[in-house]
Each structure stands twice: as structure tokens, then as C-alpha cells.
Design an enzyme around this catalytic site. Sequence first.
Site, short mmCIF file in Angstrom:
data_model
loop_
_atom_site.label_atom_id
_atom_site.label_comp_id
_atom_site.label_asym_id
_atom_site.label_seq_id
_atom_site.Cartn_x
_atom_site.Cartn_y
_atom_site.Cartn_z
N LYS A 9 0.81 -1.19 0.00
CA LYS A 9 0.00 0.00 0.00
C LYS A 9 0.85 1.26 0.00
O LYS A 9 0.41 2.32 -0.41
CB LYS A 9 -0.88 0.04 1.27
CG LYS A 9 -1.86 -1.09 1.40
CD LYS A 9 -2.57 -0.95 2.77
CE LYS A 9 -3.48 -2.13 3.02
NZ LYS A 9 -4.00 -2.12 4.41
N GLY A 10 2.06 1.17 0.52
CA GLY A 10 2.85 2.34 0.89
C GLY A 10 3.12 3.35 -0.21
O GLY A 10 3.40 4.51 0.07
N GLU A 66 8.09 2.27 -5.80
CA GLU A 66 8.12 1.77 -4.42
C GLU A 66 8.30 2.95 -3.47
O GLU A 66 8.91 3.96 -3.84
CB GLU A 66 9.26 0.75 -4.31
CG GLU A 66 9.52 0.18 -2.93
CD GLU A 66 8.38 -0.63 -2.35
OE1 GLU A 66 7.26 -0.09 -2.24
OE2 GLU A 66 8.62 -1.79 -1.97
N ASP A 67 7.77 2.82 -2.28
CA ASP A 67 7.91 3.91 -1.30
C ASP A 67 9.29 3.96 -0.68
O ASP A 67 9.92 5.00 -0.61
CB ASP A 67 6.82 3.79 -0.20
CG ASP A 67 6.76 2.41 0.45
OD1 ASP A 67 7.46 1.48 -0.02
OD2 ASP A 67 6.00 2.25 1.42
N ASP A 72 14.63 -0.61 2.18
CA ASP A 72 15.31 -0.72 3.48
C ASP A 72 16.42 -1.77 3.35
O ASP A 72 17.55 -1.44 2.99
CB ASP A 72 14.25 -1.08 4.52
CG ASP A 72 14.75 -1.08 5.94
OD1 ASP A 72 15.72 -0.36 6.24
OD2 ASP A 72 14.16 -1.77 6.79
N LYS A 82 17.37 3.57 2.28
CA LYS A 82 18.23 3.60 3.48
C LYS A 82 19.52 2.85 3.15
O LYS A 82 19.59 1.63 3.35
CB LYS A 82 17.53 2.90 4.65
CG LYS A 82 16.25 3.57 5.12
CD LYS A 82 15.65 2.77 6.27
CE LYS A 82 14.40 3.42 6.80
NZ LYS A 82 13.76 2.62 7.88
N PHE A 117 13.05 5.15 11.41
CA PHE A 117 11.79 4.59 10.92
C PHE A 117 10.87 5.74 10.53
O PHE A 117 10.53 6.57 11.36
CB PHE A 117 11.14 3.72 12.00
CG PHE A 117 10.04 2.87 11.46
CD1 PHE A 117 10.32 1.61 10.94
CD2 PHE A 117 8.73 3.32 11.43
CE1 PHE A 117 9.30 0.82 10.43
CE2 PHE A 117 7.72 2.54 10.91
CZ PHE A 117 8.00 1.29 10.41
N VAL A 118 10.50 5.78 9.27
CA VAL A 118 9.73 6.92 8.78
C VAL A 118 8.27 6.56 8.51
O VAL A 118 7.93 5.39 8.32
CB VAL A 118 10.36 7.51 7.50
CG1 VAL A 118 11.74 8.09 7.80
CG2 VAL A 118 10.43 6.49 6.38
N ASP A 169 3.29 3.83 6.48
CA ASP A 169 2.64 3.64 7.77
C ASP A 169 3.56 3.09 8.85
O ASP A 169 4.61 2.54 8.57
CB ASP A 169 1.47 2.67 7.62
CG ASP A 169 1.95 1.22 7.47
OD1 ASP A 169 2.83 0.98 6.60
OD2 ASP A 169 1.50 0.35 8.22
P1 IMP Z 1 12.96 -4.13 2.70
O1 IMP Z 1 12.51 -5.42 2.11
O2 IMP Z 1 13.77 -4.36 3.96
O3 IMP Z 1 13.69 -3.23 1.74
O4 IMP Z 1 11.71 -3.39 3.25
C1 IMP Z 1 10.87 -2.70 2.48
C2 IMP Z 1 9.54 -2.56 3.15
O5 IMP Z 1 9.64 -2.46 4.58
C3 IMP Z 1 8.94 -1.28 2.69
O6 IMP Z 1 8.21 -1.45 1.51
C4 IMP Z 1 8.11 -0.89 3.88
O7 IMP Z 1 6.86 -1.52 3.79
C5 IMP Z 1 8.84 -1.42 5.07
N1 IMP Z 1 9.69 -0.39 5.67
C6 IMP Z 1 11.03 -0.32 5.68
N2 IMP Z 1 11.48 0.76 6.32
C7 IMP Z 1 10.38 1.42 6.75
C8 IMP Z 1 10.17 2.64 7.48
O8 IMP Z 1 11.10 3.37 7.88
N3 IMP Z 1 8.88 2.99 7.70
C9 IMP Z 1 7.82 2.24 7.29
N4 IMP Z 1 7.97 1.09 6.61
C10 IMP Z 1 9.23 0.69 6.34
MG MG Z 2 6.32 -1.04 0.82
#
Ligand code: IMP
Ligand code: MG
Length: 182
Positions: free
Chosen positions: A48-49, A104-105, A108, A136, A157-158, A164
Site C-alpha cells: 500500500k505504501g 516503491e515507497d 530498506d 536507506k 523509521f519513517v 505507515d
Molecule cells: P525491505 O525489504 O527491507 O527493503 O523493506 C521494504 C519494506 O519495509 C517497505 O516497503 C516498507 O513496507 C517497510 N519499511 C522499511 N522501512 C520502513 C520505514 O522506515 N517505515 C515504514 N515502513 C518501512
Molecule cells: Mg512497501
Amino acid sequence: MHSSNEDKHKAPKVLIPEVKIQARLNELAQEINHDYRGREITAVCILKGSFIFFSDIIRRLESPLTCEFLGVSSYQNRTVSSGEVKVTLDLNEPLENKNVIVFEDIVDSGLTLSYIMNTLRARRPASLKSCSLLLKPESLRTEIDVDYLGFKIGKEFVVGYGIDFAGKHRGLPYIGYIEHGH
Ligand code: IMP
Ligand code: MG
């Protein structure tokens, strides 16, 4: 540090103000418009982000667009993330021979976007690129290329602008962070 119920009702602190987001979107859209020069784009919104980021940026794109929505959710209760995500809503149309950009939002660890890109690549698009509002760099656990990037941020954490924390804060017009409470 304490975490009380009150913290949940505090407005998150501003990390990236609305005007800065909008200004950066102008630049990102300019890059994309320059690269695609009117070629048709299949724009994929990762739910959703990304829904607010997506709706803001596609209105700045000059190419004819098809909008597609891909719902993903990370598996909970895993001690070590495999990077495998649950697809909660699949695309409506095949991607074969399309010029696809995934929006993508936030990236991480990078595992989610990496999984998404691999999954979509298997559908044989003519081209496949990624655009993320946030990254990040210190948290990355996989090699990943983000073709169009809004902002690099720290490990905080944003929330806000579609993003959300436990379902909350998506409606904020800015990118914020929460000091206590998680
Ligand atoms: P990744 O697989 O670790 O890159 O994580 C990506 C997903 O984790 C994002 O699409 C978000 O849904 C969630 N996420 C990672 N960091 C944050 C944050 O700082 N705030 C909110 N959601 C996050
Ligand atoms: Mg996401």
C-alpha cells in the site's frame, strides 16, 4: 525512554517537508520524461505504501500510461527474512513487451524490491526499471539498483506520505519520524 499511549497521538517530527518532496518529484519526473520520451509506460504501484507517491508522480509523466497495482506484504514472524514476500494483489495485465517502471515507497534491506523485480522480470517486459521515493543505504542487505531515487535517508523509521507504522500516519503530507513508541 518511555513509551506511552500519548506518544501514538503525537504528530511525527518532520524529516522531509512536503515542498521538498514535491520539488524532488519534479526532478524525478523530468528524468523519466527525458529517458522515455513519450514511449508508453506501464507504471506499477506497489501497495500500500506507494499509493500517494505514485499518484503524485504519474501526474507529472508525459508518456501514455497504463497503471497497474501490485499488493505485497512482508511475511511476519520470521526470525531471518528470506526476502520472500506475500503477493496480496496481482497485476491485471501481462507485462510481456511492456516498458515497466515499478514505483516503491522505501527500500530498506532491499529484499522486497529485489523480490518484486525478479518476479516481474520473469514476465518478460521489454524493459524494467525501479523508482523509489526513499532508500536507506546503511540498511541494504542485497545489491540492488534503484534507477530513479528520491532521497537517501538514515536508519530512522519513517512514516507519512503513504508510509505507515502499524497502519497509521499514511495521510501525512510530509515524511516524518516517530521519536518514541516503537
Ligand atoms: P525491505 O525489504 O527491507 O527493503 O523493506 C521494504 C519494506 O519495509 C517497505 O516497503 C516498507 O513496507 C517497510 N519499511 C522499511 N522501512 C520502513 C520505514 O522506515 N517505515 C515504514 N515502513 C518501512
Ligand atoms: Mg512497501
